[in-house]
Design an enzyme around this catalytic site. Structure first.
Site, PDB file in Angstrom:
ATOM      1  N   HIS A 137      19.167 -18.261  22.072  1.00  0.00           N
ATOM      2  CA  HIS A 137      19.375 -17.389  20.718  1.00  0.00           C
ATOM      3  C   HIS A 137      18.170 -17.506  19.990  1.00  0.00           C
ATOM      4  O   HIS A 137      18.295 -17.324  18.575  1.00  0.00           O
ATOM      5  CB  HIS A 137      20.544 -17.763  19.966  1.00  0.00           C
ATOM      6  CG  HIS A 137      21.685 -18.131  20.930  1.00  0.00           C
ATOM      7  ND1 HIS A 137      22.696 -17.227  21.467  1.00  0.00           N
ATOM      8  CD2 HIS A 137      22.272 -19.307  21.461  1.00  0.00           C
ATOM      9  CE1 HIS A 137      23.621 -17.646  22.195  1.00  0.00           C
ATOM     10  NE2 HIS A 137      23.350 -18.965  22.296  1.00  0.00           N
ATOM     11  N   ASP A 159       5.966  30.062  43.826  1.00  0.00           N
ATOM     12  CA  ASP A 159       4.407  29.287  44.037  1.00  0.00           C
ATOM     13  C   ASP A 159       4.492  28.937  45.651  1.00  0.00           C
ATOM     14  O   ASP A 159       3.260  28.992  46.088  1.00  0.00           O
ATOM     15  CB  ASP A 159       4.683  27.936  43.344  1.00  0.00           C
ATOM     16  CG  ASP A 159       5.915  27.005  43.955  1.00  0.00           C
ATOM     17  OD1 ASP A 159       6.969  27.637  44.507  1.00  0.00           O
ATOM     18  OD2 ASP A 159       5.932  25.958  43.353  1.00  0.00           O
ATOM     19  N   SER A 198      -6.282  -4.975  13.009  1.00  0.00           N
ATOM     20  CA  SER A 198      -5.563  -4.114  12.081  1.00  0.00           C
ATOM     21  C   SER A 198      -6.762  -3.313  11.507  1.00  0.00           C
ATOM     22  O   SER A 198      -7.878  -4.018  11.017  1.00  0.00           O
ATOM     23  CB  SER A 198      -4.793  -5.075  11.340  1.00  0.00           C
ATOM     24  OG  SER A 198      -4.517  -4.139  10.080  1.00  0.00           O
TER      25      SER A 198
END
Length: 479
Positions: A153, A81, A283
């Site tokens: 958590h 190239d 949706s």
């Protein structure tokens, strides 16, 4: 064959900005090759080699009018190239053709260009990081005192504020910004090192003059806007440089994914949502849905970048001695696409951060549902002051909390802990007296002050330093 009959990268067609795509475009790449060849020729002329100003002017006149058809024909013939582009350029610059690429190897243009493009791309990433920080700073300041449930958590914990939570996202972005600034400052050009990094070809050209060989590199670096070149190398710069850059991008992806994941959870809670446009469809089957598709897209692209960071790490680890070519095809993909993906991530991040929707009444309801549990320690301390026994009171609140928890979880009833305590003679407190402990602002600690201090001491200096990045830069998404 039509353009729609061949594969196209979604990073280009759907996600990345035109600015970032230009940095990694053929026009930018090959015009930078030509700028490097001009810089080499000019430095060689100034240091006494037989290069003329006429040749340099001819090269300079054809920096951007690249004949891609000619280059493609030459590459099919030569299978190389760099040589293909030398010949294509030589057809445009016949006088300069004899001195183009004099003393250099392919990595002179290839590697130096890669460094230049990575630095420019990092500067664009830096500016987009600043825009996200600005949007989040406005949001954090607006909601610095709005109490909300903190979670550990993903279970209700002590209260924080909506604005304080935003500072957590911002702090990670500041860490990323420091990394980006470090990468920009530390990137070095390969320079003019020759085929194995010894500069033997240039030492030959300059007839053994070591100082001229070193000055050649310094001149090239200055012309290309760099202060330094790599001190030693093989034919290429160390591929650890690519790894460091893409790892920095991976860090941004990690931070963005953390934000987007938090937002997806908040959207589920109906507390905070990403922007949702008037005609947007959530949706195809469920008309009522408001899916957090922008944040989902951030997470999706971030996952790609984090995995992509493995590419340059493996490449760096498997290079042989002074040069091996198994890096080339990989880095053509892994480095530009990491930048394109992070560019898209930051575009979406800025768009979401500047249009966050806060549902204060939902947040308040969730806080009040959990606040009786959080207030229990304060209530216990109040009862002790009234003559109660701390240990007995602790046990009694534990029992009553379990009963209230069963009412909520098993019977679907409201949290009635305050009523249970008011009815218990051990505490000797009326419901009105207990209600004093249910003021959310009493449980947010220093959140508002922390937000003010963080914005003033850490964020505002960054926004002032990069004020130009904020001028007229609205983020519009492609899809």
């Amino acid at each position: 064959m039509s353009n729609k009959a061949v594969y196209e990268s979604p990073l280009s067609s759907r996600y990345a900005s035109d600015e970032m795509q230009y940095i990694f475009s053929p026009d930018k790449k090959f015009s930078t090759w030509r700028r490097l060849w001009v810089a080499l020729a000019r430095a060689e002329m100034e240091l006494g080699l037989p290069v003329t100003q006429e040749q340099i002017d001819e090269m300079g006149a054809h920096l951007t009018d690249i004949d891609y058809d000619s280059a493609a024909q030459w590459e099919r013939k030569l299978r190389h190239d760099v040589m293909a582009h030398i010949h294509a350029w030589g057809e445009q610059c016949p006088k300069a053709m004899p001195i183009i690429h004099l003393g250099a190897t392919s990595c002179y243009v290839g590697d130096n260009t890669d460094v230049i493009l990575m630095r420019e791309a990092l500067e664009l990433v830096r500016d987009k990081l600043v825009r996200v920080l600005h949007a989040l700073s406005v949001f954090a300041n607006q909601y610095k005192a709005l109490p909300t449930l903190g979670f550990t958590h993903f279970q209700p914990a002590q209260l924080v504020t909506v604005g304080k939570r935003a500072t957590l996202w911002m702090n990670e972005l500041l860490m990323d910004l420091e990394e980006v600034e470090h990468r920009i400052d530390s990137l070095k050009l390969l320079g003019s090192k020759g085929t194995t990094g010894t500069q033997a070809s240039f030492l030959e050209l300059f007839e053994g003059d070591h100082e001229k060989v070193k000055e050649l590199e310094r001149k090239i670096a200055r012309e290309m806007g760099f202060d330094a070149v790599t001190p030693v190398s093989g034919q290429t710069y160390s591929r650890k440089m690519d790894y460091a850059v893409v790892s920095t991008l991976s860090g941004i992806a990690q931070s963005a994914s953390k934000f987007a994941t938090d937002m997806r959870l908040l959207c589920h809670l109906k507390e905070v949502e990403e922007p949702f446009e008037k005609n947007q469809i959530g949706s195809s089957a469920m008309p009522y849905k408001r899916n957090p598709m922008r944040c989902e897209r951030i997470c999706s692209l971030a996952r790609y970048v984090m995995v992509d960071a493995l590419n340059p790490s493996v490449t760096a680890a498997t290079q042989w001695f002074e040069r091996t070519l198994d890096d080339s095809a990989n880095k053509r993909l892994s480095v530009p696409e990491a930048f394109l993906a992070v560019d898209a991530i930051l575009n979406i991040y800025a768009n979401v951060a500047s249009g966050l929707v806060v549902h204060e009444k939902v947040i308040e309801r969730h806080v009040m549902e959990e606040l009786p549990f959080m207030a229990s320690e304060n209530i216990m301390m109040d009862a002790v002051k009234r003559g109660g026994n701390r240990q007995d009171l602790h046990e009694r609140i534990r029992v009553l909390s379990q009963e209230a928890g069963r009412n909520v979880k098993d019977r679907g009833l409201p949290n009635n802990l305050i009523d249970l305590i008011a009815e218990d003679p051990m505490f000797g407190m009326s419901r009105e007296e207990l209600t004093v402990h249910l003021e959310p602002a009493r449980y947010i600690g220093r959140c508002p002050e922390q937000v003010d201090e963080f914005l003033t001491e850490y964020v505002q200096p960054v926004l002032e330093r990069y004020a130009s990045a904020l001028e007229g830069k609205d983020t519009e998404l492609k899809v």
